[in-house]
Design an enzyme around this catalytic site. Structure first.
Site, PDB file in Angstrom:
ATOM      1  N   THR A  27     133.979  72.453 -24.372  1.00 45.46           N
ATOM      2  CA  THR A  27     133.909  72.508 -25.836  1.00 45.46           C
ATOM      3  C   THR A  27     134.443  73.839 -26.386  1.00 45.46           C
ATOM      4  OG1 THR A  27     131.579  73.101 -25.511  1.00 45.46           O
ATOM      5  CG2 THR A  27     132.037  70.838 -26.144  1.00 45.46           C
TER       6      THR A  27
ATOM      7  N   GLY B  66     121.954  70.472 -24.393  1.00 42.84           N
ATOM      8  CA  GLY B  66     121.797  71.904 -24.162  1.00 42.84           C
ATOM      9  C   GLY B  66     120.475  72.350 -24.780  1.00 42.84           C
TER      10      GLY B  66
ATOM     11  N   ARG C 182     130.698  58.210 -19.933  1.00 46.31           N
ATOM     12  CA  ARG C 182     129.434  57.481 -19.847  1.00 46.31           C
ATOM     13  C   ARG C 182     129.424  56.202 -20.699  1.00 46.31           C
ATOM     14  NH1 ARG C 182     126.111  62.940 -21.078  1.00 46.31           N
ATOM     15  NH2 ARG C 182     128.168  63.519 -21.847  1.00 46.31           N
TER      16      ARG C 182
END
Ligand code: UD1
Ligand code: MG
Length: 481
Positions: free
Chosen positions: A85, A147, A19
């Site tokens: 992750t 999250g 991004r």
């Protein structure tokens, strides 16, 4: 409360950071004088962990080279494919021989505002509550992309749901996962083996470890960050700019509370590595970069960029660019000076307007006030260099040195053609091109003699305005020219 140092800190920095839309790996983007990952590593080091490992993957050579530069190289673990992750933490633990006994802190390499204090506070809560895992959370105004922290009716954390996997109701939750965790090392290793990839991204999520441990009956806790801005994760350039602004504000606040006057914080930029003493003054439009130091009563700006530059007590630097320079006590620089690496100005020395210096040592009280270039030179004390002087240091092949003594008065528009030495107490005539050494106490004159050809204008430009003006002046003087 004093908390024992964690056994390990694992920093996750293997992602590409798509991004960012950048050829530079995300974690190497810079703010306030350090890379994103550099800030995280610095905060992690404040905990004095037994092991510190950064998981690298995307552009790993570049990231590893960056981390091994400097005085204290950082250990890295390699994650060949970015499978999430959770997978990244597994790779980090493998580098540490599989399982770590004691507390393992996991931090993302893209949260540069995270402070060492916040990490310590998390470690303290984790230890005090005897948790298997403690997640650092925050209430944010806009939780898009993060999250979400899901709690049960009693307020206990049950799971973390990624934005992409969240239901509409879960997306409304404003408490988010900062990406920072404290784990029991053994339980972490066990749980990572159970993480699945049945999610929207097909990745091993570290966040799933929390629900896995909870379901196995272990204690799961959350610590809410006092200031949500600290856990800002950088995923795009807007967030990078926001983080830069926040960190700059924090650093300037610290400087002001330490006694530095910052006239206009909004237009002042300061690196995390800059140091200062009380009563230094910073005027608007100033950038203080690298290892720059402002001593007591130093006054810098406006519109000044100082990189790795030391400004000693009471010195004044105005509208200047300086890099690798040292400005002596009470010295004066600018307005509109350019000091390049190796410039050393002695006490009360001056580098004035439109003056450029490089690799030059300028003695105490010596002045170079106007329109000059001083390169590869040593000038003694209390000397005055005339306006528009050039230290001619380059013959097209090599650089040469000029030495000028103390108490000299050099004329305007002098060229010092290096290598050349001018002794103490020397005067030089204006317009001189000094190519030969000048003995102490001499006057050096190195220019063509002046010739006046009288009546030239009347003969060669008859009838011109100049000829008429000259004729009038001659008549007024009684016919004498
Ligand atoms: C992650 C968290 C999210 C949290 C957010 C906080 C997960 C699944 N999601 O999301 O809950 O709110 O951070 O900023 O943990 N990385 C690797 N290897 C990988 C994937 C990522 O090393 O395989 C690294 C990245 O370089 C980055 C960090 O882990 O430094 C986080 O990855 P990123 O893709 O930014 O995760 P987010 O979507 O932000
Ligand atoms: Mg992120």
């Amino acid at each position: 409360m004093s908390v024992p140092s964690p056994a390990a800190v694992v920093v996750l920095a293997a992602g590409e950071g798509t991004r960012m839309k950048s050829k530079t790996p995300k974690v190497l983007h810079e703010l306030s004088g350090r890379s994103l990952v550099g800030h995280v590593v610095a905060a992690a080091r404040e905990l004095a962990p037994r092991h510190l490992v950064v998981v690298v993957g995307h552009a790993s050579e570049q990231v590893t080279a960056h981390l091994s530069a400097g005085d204290t190289p950082v250990r890295t673990a390699y994650q060949a494919e970015q499978n999430g992750t959770g997978h990244a933490v597994r790779m980090g633990l493998e580098e540490l021989d599989g399982t770590v006994d004691g507390t393992v802190i996991v931090v993302c390499g893209d949260t540069p505002l995270l402070s060492g204090e916040t990490l310590s506070a998390l470690a303290a809560t984790h230890a005090a509550d005897a948790n298997a895992v403690t997640v650092l959370t925050a209430e944010v105004p806009d939780s898009t992309g993060y999250g979400r922290i899901v709690r049960d009716a009693g307020g206990a954390v049950t799971e973390i749901v990624e934005h992409k996997d969240a239901t509409v109701a879960q997306r409304a939750i404003r408490e988010i996962n900062s990406g920072v965790f404290a784990f029991d090392g053994r339980l972490l290793s066990d749980a990572l083996g159970k993480v699945r990839t049945d999610n929207s991204q097909g990745e091993e999520y570290l966040t799933d470890v929390l629900s896995i441990l909870r379901e196995a009956g272990h204690r799961v806790g959350a610590s809410v960050a006092a200031d949500h801005r600290e856990i800002l994760g950088i995923n795009n350039r807007l967030q990078l700019a926001e983080a830069r602004r926040l960190l700059n504000e924090r650093l300037l606040e610290r400087a002001m509370l330490a006694g530095v006057t910052v006239v206009d914080p909004a237009s002042t930029q300061i690196d995390v590595t800059v140091t200062y003493e009380r009563d230094a003054v910073v005027h608007p439009g100033t950038q203080l970069l690298g290892s720059t130091h402002l001593a007591e009563d130093a006054e810098v700006g406006p519109n000044t960029r100082l990189t790795d530059t030391v400004v000693h007590a009471g010195a004044r630097v105005d509208n200047t660019v300086a890099d690798g320079a040292e400005v002596g006590p009470g010295a004066s620089v600018g307005p509109f000076a350019y000091l390049r690496p190796g410039t050393r100005l002695g006490a009360k020395a001056k580098a004035g307007t439109y003056v450029e210096m490089k690799n030059a040592t300028i003695g105490e009280g010596t002045k170079v006030p106007h329109l000059s270039y001083v390169g590869d030179a040593t000038i003694g004390d209390h000397t005055n260099i005339g306006a528009a002087s050039v230290f001619v240091n380059y013959d097209g092949v090599a650089k040469h040195h000029t030495t000028i003594g103390s108490h000299c008065r050099t004329g305007s528009d002098n060229m010092f053609v290096a290598p050349v030495t001018v002794g103490d107490g020397v005067y030089t005539a204006a317009g001189s091109v000094i190519t030969k050494d000048v003995p102490a106490g001499s006057l050096a004159v190195a220019r063509g003699q002046q010739r006046n050809i009288e009546g030239w204008v009347a003969r060669k430009r008859p009838g011109s305005a100049a000829a008429q003006a000259a004729a009038a002046a001659i008549e007024e003087a009684g016919g004498e020219s």
